[in-house]
Design an enzyme around this catalytic site. Structure first.
Site, PDB file in Angstrom:
ATOM      1  N   ASP A  13       3.128   8.016  -3.200  1.00 34.69           N
ATOM      2  CA  ASP A  13       2.273   7.732  -4.352  1.00 34.69           C
ATOM      3  C   ASP A  13       2.373   6.282  -4.825  1.00 34.69           C
ATOM      4  OD1 ASP A  13       1.583  10.438  -4.291  1.00 34.69           O
ATOM      5  OD2 ASP A  13       3.275  10.968  -5.575  1.00 34.69           O
ATOM      6  N   HIS A  41      -4.300  10.976  -2.148  1.00 33.85           N
ATOM      7  CA  HIS A  41      -4.619   9.567  -2.370  1.00 33.85           C
ATOM      8  C   HIS A  41      -5.824   9.476  -3.298  1.00 33.85           C
ATOM      9  CE1 HIS A  41      -2.904   9.158   1.963  1.00 33.85           C
ATOM     10  NE2 HIS A  41      -1.956   9.358   1.093  1.00 33.85           N
TER      11      HIS A  41
HETATM   12  P1  GDP Z   1      -0.829   7.179  -2.569  1.00 36.42           P
HETATM   13  O1  GDP Z   1      -0.405   8.592  -2.320  1.00 36.42           O
HETATM   14  O2  GDP Z   1       0.194   6.200  -2.127  1.00 36.42           O
HETATM   15  O3  GDP Z   1      -2.184   6.872  -2.011  1.00 36.42           O
HETATM   16  O4  GDP Z   1      -0.932   7.027  -4.137  1.00 36.42           O
HETATM   17  P2  GDP Z   1      -1.658   8.035  -5.179  1.00 36.42           P
HETATM   18  O5  GDP Z   1      -3.125   7.843  -5.067  1.00 36.42           O
HETATM   19  O6  GDP Z   1      -1.122   9.416  -5.009  1.00 36.42           O
HETATM   20  O7  GDP Z   1      -1.064   7.523  -6.542  1.00 36.42           O
HETATM   21  C1  GDP Z   1      -1.289   6.223  -6.997  1.00 36.42           C
HETATM   22  C2  GDP Z   1      -2.048   6.291  -8.335  1.00 36.42           C
HETATM   23  O8  GDP Z   1      -2.015   5.027  -8.956  1.00 36.42           O
HETATM   24  C3  GDP Z   1      -3.519   6.651  -8.172  1.00 36.42           C
HETATM   25  O9  GDP Z   1      -3.927   7.393  -9.287  1.00 36.42           O
HETATM   26  C4  GDP Z   1      -4.206   5.278  -8.162  1.00 36.42           C
HETATM   27  O10 GDP Z   1      -5.544   5.325  -8.655  1.00 36.42           O
HETATM   28  C5  GDP Z   1      -3.326   4.504  -9.110  1.00 36.42           C
HETATM   29  N1  GDP Z   1      -3.191   3.066  -8.817  1.00 36.42           N
HETATM   30  C6  GDP Z   1      -3.165   2.438  -7.616  1.00 36.42           C
HETATM   31  N2  GDP Z   1      -2.935   1.119  -7.782  1.00 36.42           N
HETATM   32  C7  GDP Z   1      -2.812   0.912  -9.114  1.00 36.42           C
HETATM   33  C8  GDP Z   1      -2.534  -0.255  -9.909  1.00 36.42           C
HETATM   34  O11 GDP Z   1      -2.337  -1.346  -9.423  1.00 36.42           O
HETATM   35  N3  GDP Z   1      -2.468  -0.058 -11.267  1.00 36.42           N
HETATM   36  C9  GDP Z   1      -2.647   1.168 -11.859  1.00 36.42           C
HETATM   37  N4  GDP Z   1      -2.545   1.261 -13.171  1.00 36.42           N
HETATM   38  N5  GDP Z   1      -2.905   2.272 -11.121  1.00 36.42           N
HETATM   39  C10 GDP Z   1      -2.983   2.150  -9.770  1.00 36.42           C
HETATM   40  P1  IMO Z   2       1.468  10.686  -0.526  1.00 35.76           P
HETATM   41  O1  IMO Z   2       0.829  10.423   0.829  1.00 35.76           O
HETATM   42  C1  IMO Z   2       4.762  12.162  -2.926  1.00 35.76           C
HETATM   43  C2  IMO Z   2       7.185  15.380  -1.204  1.00 35.76           C
HETATM   44  C3  IMO Z   2       7.116  16.709  -1.903  1.00 35.76           C
HETATM   45  C4  IMO Z   2       8.530  17.212  -1.651  1.00 35.76           C
HETATM   46  C5  IMO Z   2       8.802  16.710  -0.235  1.00 35.76           C
HETATM   47  C6  IMO Z   2       8.580  17.774   0.845  1.00 35.76           C
HETATM   48  O2  IMO Z   2       0.477  11.081  -1.576  1.00 35.76           O
HETATM   49  O3  IMO Z   2       2.352   9.564  -0.922  1.00 35.76           O
HETATM   50  P2  IMO Z   2       6.374  18.795   1.919  1.00 35.76           P
HETATM   51  O4  IMO Z   2       5.284  19.620   1.283  1.00 35.76           O
HETATM   52  O5  IMO Z   2       5.909  17.549   2.557  1.00 35.76           O
HETATM   53  O6  IMO Z   2       7.261  19.615   2.824  1.00 35.76           O
HETATM   54  O7  IMO Z   2       7.327  18.393   0.651  1.00 35.76           O
HETATM   55  O8  IMO Z   2       7.925  15.626  -0.021  1.00 35.76           O
HETATM   56  N1  IMO Z   2       5.873  14.822  -0.796  1.00 35.76           N
HETATM   57  C7  IMO Z   2       5.264  13.809  -1.430  1.00 35.76           C
HETATM   58  N2  IMO Z   2       5.593  13.148  -2.556  1.00 35.76           N
HETATM   59  N3  IMO Z   2       3.664  11.795  -2.233  1.00 35.76           N
HETATM   60  C8  IMO Z   2       3.327  12.434  -1.089  1.00 35.76           C
HETATM   61  O9  IMO Z   2       2.320  12.008  -0.293  1.00 35.76           O
HETATM   62  C9  IMO Z   2       4.121  13.523  -0.664  1.00 35.76           C
HETATM   63  N4  IMO Z   2       4.075  14.376   0.387  1.00 35.76           N
HETATM   64  C10 IMO Z   2       5.146  15.150   0.300  1.00 35.76           C
HETATM   65  O10 IMO Z   2       6.858  16.547  -3.282  1.00 35.76           O
HETATM   66  O11 IMO Z   2       9.432  16.549  -2.507  1.00 35.76           O
HETATM   67 MG    MG Z   3      -0.195  10.377  -3.338  1.00 36.92          MG
END
Ligand code: GDP
Ligand code: IMO
Ligand code: MG
Length: 429
Positions: A13, A41
């Site tokens: 994330d 994402h």
């Molecule tokens: P990923 O799993 O690595 O793709 O990340 P996620 O999408 O799960 O979580 C990142 C969150 O932060 C999302 O809600 C994005 O819209 C948000 N985000 C990404 N870059 C920024 C940033 O530079 N600033 C803020 N405030 N939010 C961001």
């Molecule tokens: P992105 O791509 C954050 C975490 C789960 C749990 C552990 C194992 O959005 O960054 P699983 O279901 O994979 O066997 O769970 O991994 N986990 C993540 N945490 N971002 C993710 O993906 C995750 N994918 C799995 O919360 O702790």
């Molecule tokens: Mg994510």
């Protein structure tokens, strides 16, 4: 000109989706190579918000999206996601989405086993997403997975399902969970086959053709180094390798195709699920980071645990993952804080240590050693150039670069696609 591989450097994330979407304008093909629909994402483009789990983020830019053999594919989740983004105006056809025919499927038994095992673990649960990722990867290495190409040979499914059910029903019954019949799984496969098979192809061959034609490939990692099954906080990890090396084996290309490895790091740290997290904050600052960063899991909606930036962990991710440069995201979330801390080392049982230990007991006991810097009062939110950043924010970024021993090549200052500062184009490296 090189390809680019994006990986997470913390516990997921970090904003990989936003950065991949932004970089995809410079790429021709975007490839997912590991993980499954445990990933979540969020991409913000104007007033549209796209939430992707299995589809490569490059599809939003109209690029070719590829799901490589290293991904575990839940066909129903995939179809639901395709329907959702199609309703948002994206075009997903076998011309724009290629799925490796040797990718293993996630079946309903996998989710059921994942959840039953988590329930049985009680206090020792991992906090998985409950989506069957672990059991599906187990079946792959145990050589009893149903792969997409098996759907084209329905006459072979009978004995494959017998073997699979012998294993899973034994476990499910032992855990007191409901078992499955062969007919249930056959009906499931019969239902998804006509929609799934047209997307499947020999991805390795098409990527090789792309390479010969000079196409730029962007490899999109899911999860992150600290969730890597070998290098992460085992057993509180996911069930795949998440490091950049896997981009090659997980899609069927040469190791030299990986190119520039862009590690994504949040300007602080978050984690969903259980497991060690040395810089976790249980106080108001932690809650402030969570509120300002909207830190709720995209997949499960669970609140993310929040803490300070851990430079020791990222330095390790840089070395293990072969990271060439860092995209630092969510700098704006730190705006207005009086002081900001960075973890620069650890103490374990009263001794100073410089790297994160491997044993889970020690990982849970390490105490962070902090360096504290003044924050900044100005806003960085929405900044699109280095010149717009307050001096103190620049100092923070520079200090991070020194500590993690890698350059910050991209900065992100809001969820919005274009609120991004490019210092060095990874495709030009
Ligand atoms: P990923 O799993 O690595 O793709 O990340 P996620 O999408 O799960 O979580 C990142 C969150 O932060 C999302 O809600 C994005 O819209 C948000 N985000 C990404 N870059 C920024 C940033 O530079 N600033 C803020 N405030 N939010 C961001
Ligand atoms: P992105 O791509 C954050 C975490 C789960 C749990 C552990 C194992 O959005 O960054 P699983 O279901 O994979 O066997 O769970 O991994 N986990 C993540 N945490 N971002 C993710 O993906 C995750 N994918 C799995 O919360 O702790
Ligand atoms: Mg994510």
């Amino acid at each position: 000109m090189s390809n680019v591989t994006v990986i997470g450097t913390q516990w997921g994330d970090e904003g990989k989706g936003k950065i991949v979407d932004w970089l995809a304008s410079r790429a021709d093909i975007v490839v997912r190579f590991q993980g499954g629909h445990n990933a979540g994402h969020t991409l913000v483009v104007g007033d549209q918000v796209y939430k992707l789990s299995l589809l490569p983020s490059g599809l939003v830019r109209g690029k070719i999206g590829v799901i490589g053999n290293g991904v575990v594919v839940d066909p129903k989740a995939l179809m639901t996601e395709i329907d959702r983004v199609t309703a948002q105006g994206l075009v997903v056809t076998p011309e724009t989405l290629w799925i490796a025919e040797n990718a293993p499927l996630i079946l309903p038994v996998h989710g059921a086993l994942d959840r039953a095992r988590e329930a049985a673990r009680g206090d020792h649960k991992i906090g998985t997403t409950g989506r069957g990722i672990g059991p599906a990867y187990e079946d792959k290495v145990a050589r009893r997975a149903i792969r997409i190409c098996d759907l084209a040979e329905p006459e072979t499914l009978d004995w494959k399902l017998d073997e699979l059910l012998l294993h899973h029903n034994t476990l499910l019954a032992g855990l007191g969970a409901e078992t499955f019949t062969k007919d249930q799984l056959k009906d499931f496969l019969a239902e998804i086959t006509p929609r799934l098979l047209p997307f499947s192809c020999q991805v390795w061959d098409r990527l090789d053709e792309g390479r010969r034609a000079g196409r730029r490939i962007l490899f999109e990692g899911a999860q992150a180094v600290m969730l890597d099954v070998d290098h992460g906080t085992y057993p509180f990890v996911t069930s795949s390798n998440t490091v950049a090396a896997v981009a090659a084996s997980g899609s069927g290309v040469s190791p030299s195709s990986v190119g520039f490895v862009l590690g994504i790091a949040k300007a602080y740290t978050t984690r969903v699920g259980e497991g060690p997290f040395p810089t976790e904050l249980h106080d108001q600052t932690g809650r402030t980071l969570g509120e300002r960063g909207h830190e709720f899991g995209t997949v499960t909606g669970r609140p993310r645990r929040c803490g300070w930036f851990d430079a020791v962990l990222i330095r390790r991710a840089v070395r293990v993952g072969g990271v060439s440069g860092i995209a630092l995201t969510k700098l704006d979330v730190l705006d207005g804080l009086d002081e900001i801390s960075i973890c620069v080392g650890y103490e374990l049982d009263g001794q100073k240590i410089e790297t994160f230990p491997s044993a889970p007991g020690a990982q849970a006991r390490v105490k962070p050693v902090y360096e504290t810097m003044p924050g900044w009062k100005e806003t960085t939110a929405g900044a699109r150039s280095w010149a717009e950043l307050p001096a103190q924010a620049i100092k923070y970024v520079r200090r991070i670069e020194e500590l993690i021993e890698a350059p910050v090549t991209l900065l992100s200052t809001s969820p919005e696609r274009d609120d991004t500062i490019l210092m060095r184009d990874p495709f030009e490296d």
